[in-house]
Design an enzyme around this catalytic site. Structure first.
Site, short mmCIF file in Angstrom:
data_model
loop_
_atom_site.label_atom_id
_atom_site.label_comp_id
_atom_site.label_asym_id
_atom_site.label_seq_id
_atom_site.Cartn_x
_atom_site.Cartn_y
_atom_site.Cartn_z
CG HIS A 75 0.50 6.99 0.78
ND1 HIS A 75 0.22 6.17 0.03
CD2 HIS A 75 1.85 7.04 0.67
CE1 HIS A 75 1.21 5.84 -0.65
NE2 HIS A 75 2.32 6.25 -0.13
CG HIS B 251 4.69 1.69 0.31
ND1 HIS B 251 3.25 2.10 0.57
CD2 HIS B 251 5.06 2.80 -0.42
CE1 HIS B 251 3.01 2.97 0.34
NE2 HIS B 251 4.01 3.66 -0.65
CG HIS C 228 6.67 11.03 -3.87
ND1 HIS C 228 5.46 10.92 -4.30
CD2 HIS C 228 7.13 9.93 -2.95
CE1 HIS C 228 4.83 9.59 -3.77
NE2 HIS C 228 5.78 9.19 -3.15
CD GLU D 230 3.05 6.34 -3.96
OE1 GLU D 230 3.79 5.57 -3.22
OE2 GLU D 230 2.55 7.36 -3.23
C1 DHB Z 1 7.39 9.46 0.98
C2 DHB Z 1 6.27 9.39 0.22
C3 DHB Z 1 5.84 8.16 -0.01
O1 DHB Z 1 4.51 8.12 -0.79
C4 DHB Z 1 6.29 6.89 0.60
O2 DHB Z 1 5.58 5.84 0.15
C5 DHB Z 1 7.38 7.12 1.35
C6 DHB Z 1 7.98 8.20 1.54
C7 DHB Z 1 8.20 10.67 1.34
O3 DHB Z 1 7.77 11.86 1.02
O4 DHB Z 1 9.08 10.76 2.20
FE FE Z 2 4.05 5.94 -1.30
#
Ligand code: DHB
Ligand code: FE
Length: 281
Positions: A12, A59, A193, A240
């Site tokens: 997302h 978030h 990530h 996540e």
């Molecule tokens: C990114 C990924 C995410 O899941 C998020 O909530 C905010 C930023 C990213 O890769 O930039």
């Molecule tokens: Fe996220």
């Protein structure tokens, strides 16, 4: 009775939202990523669901760190979108189905999942990026939406196993709803990530691919991992991916893969997408 037509999992990442607003889909950076969604859009047009249950994490828009429910269910007839700070364009609001939501809440709480019920809920990029990926080409959202928020932000987090179990309970809840509705479940977020700290920028392709395989054929592999193990492998925000297990739990033990796609990197993240249907055998 309501029935589940299948499940979709998707990342997302907010940058996807800006790419869509700015029509960057065919540019070299984005093309392969967006091409991975064309079969998903075709499948959705084909199964034509009435409702999407969107499992996502807030978030800091609707739930700031001062109050974060572990599991929260939207119980409204309307959900507005707002930007919590990524500069994303605000999308048109989403119709909900409060009657279905209250049935789900009653069933899930009856199965010992203590959902927080939200009669007002603002939805952020975790919810709108997946919806826009699927349906931005239409002038209206073609489904009613039910947001199901899982806390993946403020520790202590729930477990991967509990997410899988929530999915199983969700299936019972859906299949006990008397109205003939076709329901699709979106498990959103991930894949690997980490946006902050010493390991910022971490992406773990091998682990992402193992998670995709696990969500398809062996959900217990991912479900048996602790939150610390998942974070070690996937990064602090990569956790996540536990929300993919909510979708998976709602499907049968055996599933058919309609579509599978992985692209890395998008922004800071490994971006995966799956479409699964219940096996007929
Ligand atoms: C990114 C990924 C995410 O899941 C998020 O909530 C905010 C930023 C990213 O890769 O930039
Ligand atoms: Fe996220």
């Amino acid at each position: 009775m309501a029935r589940i037509v299948g499940g979709v999992t998707t990342s997302h990442i907010p940058a996807i939202g800006n790419a869509m607003t700015n029509h960057l889909e065919s540019t070299p950076y984005w093309k392969r990523f967006f091409d991975g969604y064309e079969p998903v859009k075709e499948w959705l047009a084909d199964v034509d669901p009435d409702v999407a249950i969107v499992v996502y994490n807030d978030h800091g828009l609707n739930f700031f760190l001062n109050q974060v429910p572990t599991f929260a269910l939207g119980c409204a007839d309307r959900y507005e979108n707002a930007d919590e700070g990524w500069g994303l364009a605000t999308l048109r609001s989403f119709d909900g189905d409060a009657q279905l939501s209250w049935h789900l809440a009653e069933s899930l709480i009856g199965q010992d999942f203590d959902m927080t019920t939200c009669q007002e809920m603002l939805v952020d990029h975790g919810f709108i990026v997946p919806m826009a990926l699927m349906w931005r080409h239409l002038t209206e959202w073609p489904v009613k939406a039910v947001p199901l928020a899982v806390n993946t932000v403020q520790h202590p987090l729930t477990s991967a196993r509990r997410c899988l179990a929530l999915g199983k309970a969700l299936r019972k809840a859906i299949e006990s709803y008397p109205e003939d509705l076709k329901v699709v479940i979106f498990g959103t977020g991930g894949m690997s990530h980490q946006l902050q700290g010493e390991r910022a920028g971490l992406i773990n392709v091998d682990y992402d691919l193992q998670c995709m395989e696990s969500v398809i054929n062996d959900p217990d592999w991912l479900a048996s991992q602790s939150i610390s193990e998942i974070i070690e492998n996937a990064g602090t925000e990569g956790v996540e991916v536990i929300m993919w297990l909510v979708m998976r739990g709602a499907l049968h033990a055996n599933v058919d893969v309609v579509h599978k796609h992985y692209h890395v990197p998008i922004s800071n993240t490994g971006a995966g997408v799956l479409v699964l249907e219940n096996s007929h055998d």
